[in-house]
Design a protein around this motif. Structure first.
Motif, PDB file in Angstrom:
ATOM      1  N   ILE A 197       3.019  -5.248  -1.220  1.00  0.00           N
ATOM      2  CA  ILE A 197       1.926  -5.325  -1.989  1.00  0.00           C
ATOM      3  C   ILE A 197       1.560  -6.834  -2.382  1.00  0.00           C
ATOM      4  CG2 ILE A 197       0.896  -4.434  -4.221  1.00  0.00           C
ATOM      5  CD1 ILE A 197       2.816  -1.955  -3.711  1.00  0.00           C
ATOM      6  N   TYR A 198       0.346  -7.215  -2.362  1.00  0.00           N
ATOM      7  CA  TYR A 198       0.066  -8.401  -2.733  1.00  0.00           C
ATOM      8  C   TYR A 198      -1.083  -8.398  -3.962  1.00  0.00           C
ATOM      9  CZ  TYR A 198       2.252 -10.178   1.326  1.00  0.00           C
ATOM     10  OH  TYR A 198       3.373 -10.346   2.349  1.00  0.00           O
ATOM     11  N   LYS A 199      -1.029  -9.584  -4.562  1.00  0.00           N
ATOM     12  CA  LYS A 199      -2.267  -9.625  -5.758  1.00  0.00           C
ATOM     13  C   LYS A 199      -2.892 -11.115  -5.531  1.00  0.00           C
ATOM     14  CE  LYS A 199      -1.303 -10.822 -10.043  1.00  0.00           C
ATOM     15  NZ  LYS A 199      -1.282 -10.718 -11.567  1.00  0.00           N
ATOM     16  N   HIS A 200      -4.028 -11.130  -5.067  1.00  0.00           N
ATOM     17  CA  HIS A 200      -4.870 -12.010  -4.903  1.00  0.00           C
ATOM     18  C   HIS A 200      -5.831 -12.426  -6.071  1.00  0.00           C
ATOM     19  CE1 HIS A 200      -6.993 -15.147  -2.207  1.00  0.00           C
ATOM     20  NE2 HIS A 200      -8.027 -14.761  -2.844  1.00  0.00           N
ATOM     21  N   GLN A 201      -6.147 -13.805  -6.345  1.00  0.00           N
ATOM     22  CA  GLN A 201      -7.065 -14.226  -7.445  1.00  0.00           C
ATOM     23  C   GLN A 201      -8.227 -14.959  -6.785  1.00  0.00           C
ATOM     24  OE1 GLN A 201      -5.064 -12.599 -10.187  1.00  0.00           O
ATOM     25  NE2 GLN A 201      -6.737 -13.841 -10.719  1.00  0.00           N
ATOM     26  N   LEU A 202      -9.341 -14.157  -6.734  1.00  0.00           N
ATOM     27  CA  LEU A 202     -10.589 -14.447  -6.068  1.00  0.00           C
ATOM     28  C   LEU A 202     -10.866 -16.028  -6.691  1.00  0.00           C
ATOM     29  CD1 LEU A 202     -12.213 -11.297  -5.676  1.00  0.00           C
ATOM     30  CD2 LEU A 202     -11.344 -12.656  -3.932  1.00  0.00           C
ATOM     31  N   ASP A 203     -10.777 -16.213  -8.041  1.00  0.00           N
ATOM     32  CA  ASP A 203     -11.390 -17.309  -8.833  1.00  0.00           C
ATOM     33  C   ASP A 203     -10.438 -18.591  -8.495  1.00  0.00           C
ATOM     34  OD1 ASP A 203      -9.178 -16.429 -10.051  1.00  0.00           O
ATOM     35  OD2 ASP A 203     -10.148 -16.495 -12.061  1.00  0.00           O
ATOM     36  N   ASN A 204      -9.424 -18.534  -7.877  1.00  0.00           N
ATOM     37  CA  ASN A 204      -8.460 -19.816  -7.358  1.00  0.00           C
ATOM     38  C   ASN A 204      -8.043 -19.704  -6.017  1.00  0.00           C
ATOM     39  OD1 ASN A 204      -6.089 -18.167  -7.646  1.00  0.00           O
ATOM     40  ND2 ASN A 204      -5.919 -18.952  -9.937  1.00  0.00           N
ATOM     41  N   ASP A 205      -8.118 -18.412  -5.452  1.00  0.00           N
ATOM     42  CA  ASP A 205      -7.631 -18.528  -4.062  1.00  0.00           C
ATOM     43  C   ASP A 205      -6.204 -18.606  -3.973  1.00  0.00           C
ATOM     44  OD1 ASP A 205      -8.151 -18.126  -1.218  1.00  0.00           O
ATOM     45  OD2 ASP A 205      -7.908 -20.195  -0.645  1.00  0.00           O
ATOM     46  N   SER A 206      -5.537 -17.919  -4.753  1.00  0.00           N
ATOM     47  CA  SER A 206      -4.119 -17.956  -4.701  1.00  0.00           C
ATOM     48  C   SER A 206      -3.558 -16.356  -4.518  1.00  0.00           C
ATOM     49  CB  SER A 206      -3.359 -18.276  -6.063  1.00  0.00           C
ATOM     50  OG  SER A 206      -3.760 -17.438  -7.092  1.00  0.00           O
ATOM     51  N   THR A 207      -2.632 -16.061  -3.474  1.00  0.00           N
ATOM     52  CA  THR A 207      -1.969 -14.979  -3.431  1.00  0.00           C
ATOM     53  C   THR A 207      -0.604 -14.868  -3.673  1.00  0.00           C
ATOM     54  OG1 THR A 207      -3.709 -14.700  -1.575  1.00  0.00           O
ATOM     55  CG2 THR A 207      -1.650 -13.167  -1.442  1.00  0.00           C
ATOM     56  N   GLU A 208       0.128 -13.802  -4.137  1.00  0.00           N
ATOM     57  CA  GLU A 208       1.366 -13.606  -4.398  1.00  0.00           C
ATOM     58  C   GLU A 208       1.765 -12.438  -4.133  1.00  0.00           C
ATOM     59  OE1 GLU A 208       2.877 -13.429  -8.458  1.00  0.00           O
ATOM     60  OE2 GLU A 208       0.888 -13.239  -9.336  1.00  0.00           O
ATOM     61  N   LEU A 209       3.022 -12.180  -3.478  1.00  0.00           N
ATOM     62  CA  LEU A 209       3.684 -10.943  -3.170  1.00  0.00           C
ATOM     63  C   LEU A 209       4.366 -10.520  -4.528  1.00  0.00           C
ATOM     64  CD1 LEU A 209       4.986  -8.859  -1.229  1.00  0.00           C
ATOM     65  CD2 LEU A 209       6.787 -10.232  -0.880  1.00  0.00           C
ATOM     66  N   ILE A 210       3.925  -9.247  -4.948  1.00  0.00           N
ATOM     67  CA  ILE A 210       4.369  -8.779  -5.954  1.00  0.00           C
ATOM     68  C   ILE A 210       5.467  -7.628  -5.974  1.00  0.00           C
ATOM     69  CG2 ILE A 210       2.399  -9.643  -7.391  1.00  0.00           C
ATOM     70  CD1 ILE A 210       1.191  -6.680  -7.226  1.00  0.00           C
ATOM     71  N   ALA A 211       5.429  -6.789  -5.094  1.00  0.00           N
ATOM     72  CA  ALA A 211       6.155  -5.735  -4.762  1.00  0.00           C
ATOM     73  C   ALA A 211       6.216  -5.531  -3.599  1.00  0.00           C
ATOM     74  CB  ALA A 211       5.682  -4.628  -5.437  1.00  0.00           C
ATOM     75  N   SER A 212       7.501  -4.464  -2.918  1.00  0.00           N
ATOM     76  CA  SER A 212       7.600  -4.050  -1.486  1.00  0.00           C
ATOM     77  C   SER A 212       8.403  -2.807  -1.572  1.00  0.00           C
ATOM     78  CB  SER A 212       8.312  -5.044  -0.880  1.00  0.00           C
ATOM     79  OG  SER A 212       9.794  -5.424  -1.358  1.00  0.00           O
ATOM     80  N   GLY A 213       8.330  -2.160  -0.367  1.00  0.00           N
ATOM     81  CA  GLY A 213       9.322  -0.861  -0.490  1.00  0.00           C
ATOM     82  C   GLY A 213       8.058   0.140  -0.844  1.00  0.00           C
ATOM     83  N   ASP A 214       8.848   1.428  -1.040  1.00  0.00           N
ATOM     84  CA  ASP A 214       8.096   2.777  -1.469  1.00  0.00           C
ATOM     85  C   ASP A 214       7.570   2.554  -3.065  1.00  0.00           C
ATOM     86  OD1 ASP A 214       6.999   4.872  -0.819  1.00  0.00           O
ATOM     87  OD2 ASP A 214       8.759   6.151  -1.183  1.00  0.00           O
ATOM     88  N   THR A 215       6.555   1.578  -3.454  1.00  0.00           N
ATOM     89  CA  THR A 215       6.212   1.577  -4.630  1.00  0.00           C
ATOM     90  C   THR A 215       4.779   1.653  -4.731  1.00  0.00           C
ATOM     91  OG1 THR A 215       6.223  -0.794  -4.366  1.00  0.00           O
ATOM     92  CG2 THR A 215       8.201  -0.173  -5.398  1.00  0.00           C
TER      93      THR A 215
END
Length: 710
Positions: A197-215
């Protein structure tokens, strides 16, 4: 630890899930999402599906139910039929609905009648949003390893690509969530080996992995997230209630700006960012702030729902006289660069426009043919220069570069006496300053002893021999016509080898030339694989015959040749580094003196190729019309290093357009026709176009020079 608000929200969602899971059933679809991402029970087929609440009511739905979303005041139901997705919305105020998959939609019983969302959709996770703009968003599969998050505007049904996502070939993108202010986007990538699961900021073009697995992760309105075990909250993604309002930041910027642009979709191709609902403050020609804070200014533009883009850069313009510049600015152009042709007297050229500023910014190239025409050379278009004359022309190139020229330009097809020796001599001088050389290539024929590819080979030969930057002018009409695959392969190979090779094009499948020029010399039918009926006199509906061709050939006039393949136009437009140049100017409004590209080029890229044909994304389209041209020249021009992007400290050259309506209106019959959808244009901090109307008293155009100017 979850606070009471989160517990309450989760409890409500779980209750909703339990109710819907018990009472919703539908026919399974071939395009269904992963089973853990659907609220529907696919165990039964070909039967009515009931959504039970209080009250009574019926509605008929087209296709098979793919997704049901519960919101504050409505159910939104998405169905699939014949590979098209449909969206239907029903009131949610104590009503029982019977949904019959076998019948057609009865639009009168719906808040919004069912409409096709996308007829090429492969994989979808559709939701509605009612924040900065009203509409829905979903995931479209572009290829096995690329998907795009797309927003659909309710009002016009137009798509806006928000984010491209690379992923493994066996993966699917799902559980997409977007905050109502269009700032934060959440998505899951599920493949055979992982679920991330990733979170992306459209206003600064940054992406981070915030979770994985059965969540499962809930995205809050402020961009924060809450993570749960998916076994507890199965399928909750489809029943998230959206907030209709955009929170006011409450922050007030105390500065008073010259111009403020409020609540726009601020798009910066240099940083690949969308900033929805942002404000821009402008003072003294520059962008001073880009912020969510409240701004005030002497002049205010309400850009709600409009795209706020860097001003468009025409890489192939001509003299920015008033009528010419009028049709540039109504097409969104803020910088008009005369790089197909130009001047050989830049001191006086710049002085003239500084005393008579045009509507748009201006710059130009040293036009080599004019050096051949100077008294000291005097050999015109066909003569062969001596060594002394070549030395003179090379020295003159140096003088004009030091007077501000941005490039050196050759057009050997029109001036066939141009020799390789003089080209090398002048290019050598330009290369000493890193000034690029722009070429209208020597050949554009499809057949004969020399074809367009021979022109490409010649230009690339100079680039490699001299290690000098070169640019092909309108590649699809000189060099690539009929052989675009080969031309692009050669150019891209040179780029991989480290040579600075670029090209520009205009988005049309026709070119134009005076009918008494050599392009129409004997043999033109074979050279371009066209005939008389492919020719049209500009400003008329007249397609030519042999008789009318001979008549106009004797008196002259601009003739349009429909001689290019549309697929090659798209192919050449699609390269990521391509630049856009009109190669056109509308000099007189009451007569047809140029190709209609002089008025419609940039709106055509946006309206036809980006929005209607979906040939590439909006961000890519803006990039080709702005930052690509700026980067081509920024190393040798500080004036260009601060253009082509929307960032604090850059020049306030800004184009604001309505993505729903923007389109060219200029035609071969009526070339002097302004584009629609370009709402505001700001040049050097001054509003030059307001609500689509030219402000004739604003002449804010600035000179664009190189860094070597005396």
């Amino acid at each position: 630890m979850m606070n009471n608000k989160h517990v309450k929200k989760l409890t409500s969602l779980l209750v909703s899930i339990m109710m819907l899971t018990l009472i919703i059933s539908c026919t399974p679809t071939t395009n269904s999402l992963p089973s853990d991402n659907s609220v529907t029970d696919t165990s039964s087929t070909n039967q009515d599906t009931q959504v039970i609440n209080e009250g009574e009511g019926t509605a008929d739905i087209t296709g098979t139910i793919e997704k049901v979303i519960l919101e504050d005041n409505a159910f939104t139901i998405y169905t699939i039929m014949d590979d098209s997705y449909y969206m239907s919305t029903f009131p949610y105020s104590g009503t029982t609905f019977t949904i019959d998959n076998a019948k057609e939609v009865q639009a009168a019983e719906l808040i919004n009648s069912s409409t096709v969302i996308d007829d090429s959709l492969r994989t979808s996770d559709i939701k509605t949003i009612d924040g900065y703009m009203k509409g829905s968003y979903y995931v479209k599969t572009v290829s096995n390893e690329l998907s795009t998050v797309v927003f659909i505007d309710d009002e016009m049904g137009q798509h806006l690509d928000l984010l491209e996502i690379d992923h493994p070939s066996d993966a699917v993108i799902y559980d997409v969530q977007l905050t109502d202010d269009f700032t934060t986007l959440l998505y899951s990538i599920k493949s055979s080996t992982a679920n991330e699961i990733y979170k992306h900021q459209l206003d600064n073009d940054s992406t981070e992995l915030i979770a994985s697995g059965d969540t499962y992760v809930i995205l809050e309105g402020d961009g924060s997230t809450i993570t749960f075990d998916r076994t507890i909250v199965n399928n909750v993604a489809s029943i998230i209630t959206q907030d209709d309002s955009i929170p006011d930041t409450g922050v007030q910027d105390s500065n008073l700006y010259d111009v403020v642009v409020l609540n726009g979709i601020v798009t910066d191709p240099d940083t690949n960012t969308y900033k929805f609902g942002y404000n821009i403050g402008i003072t003294d020609k520059k962008i001073m702030t880009i912020t969510k804070a409240n701004l005030t200014g002497f002049e205010t533009i309400d850009a709600t729902g409009l795209i706020v883009s860097p001003g468009f850069i025409d890489m192939l313009g001509f003299e920015p006289e008033p009528t010419v510049a009028k049709y540039k600015i109504t097409d969104g152009v803020t910088t008009n660069l005369q790089l197909h042709g130009g001047s050989v007297h830049f001191d006086s050229w710049f002085a003239y426009y500084e005393n008579n500023p045009p509507y748009v910014n201006y710059g130009g190239s040293v036009f080599a043919i004019k050096l051949r025409q100077e008294d000291a050379v005097g050999i015109g278009s066909y003569g062969t220069p001596t060594e002394t004359q070549i030395t003179y022309m090379a020295d003159r190139v140096r003088e004009e570069i030091e007077a501000g020229a941005l490039a050196l330009s050759f057009s050997p097809e029109y001036y066939p006496g141009t020799t390789p020796e003089e080209i090398r001599a002048m290019m050598t001088v330009a290369a000493q300053y890193d000034i690029p050389t722009h070429f209208h290539a020597r050949y554009s024929s499809l057949t004969g002893e020399f074809t367009g590819i021979d022109g490409v080979i010649e230009v690339l030969g100079y680039a490699k021999e001299l290690n000098a930057p070169v640019q092909f002018m309108h590649l699809h009409s000189t060099g690539g016509t009929g052989c675009m695959d080969e031309a692009l392969a050669m150019i891209n190979e040179a780029r991989v080898e480290g040579y600075d090779v670029t090209y520009d094009i205009y988005p049309y499948d026709s070119w134009a030339s005076n009918i008494d020029w050599q392009r129409y010399n004997s043999g033109w039918q074979e050279r371009y694989d066209i005939t008389y009926s492919d020719l049209q006199m500009a400003g008329t509906s007249l397609r030519l015959t042999e008789e009318t061709f001979n008549y106009f050939r004797s008196i002259g006039g601009l003739c349009i040749a429909f001689a290019m393949d549309e697929d090659e136009v798209v192919q050449s437009l699609s390269e990521p580094y391509v630049q856009i140049g009109s190669d056109g100017n509308i000099q007189l409004e009451d007569s047809a003196n140029n190709h209609f590209r002089g008025a419609g080029t940039f709106s055509r890229v946006l309206g036809k190729y980006v929005r209607d044909d979906d040939a590439f994304s909006l961000m890519d389209g803006i990039r080709k019309m702005t930052i690509n041209g700026a980067k081509h020249l920024e190393a040798i021009s500080e004036d260009m290093a601060l253009r082509g992007r929307l960032q604090v400290g850059c020049y306030a050259d800004i184009t604001i357009f309505d993505y729903r309506t923007v389109l060219d209106q200029s035609t071969p019959e009526f070339p002097a026709t302004a584009s629609i959808g370009i709402e505001y244009v700001i040049v050097a901090g001054q509003i030059g176009l307001s609500e689509g109307e030219l402000l004739t008293n604003v002449h804010a155009g600035q000179p664009i020079k190189n860094n070597y100017t005396n």
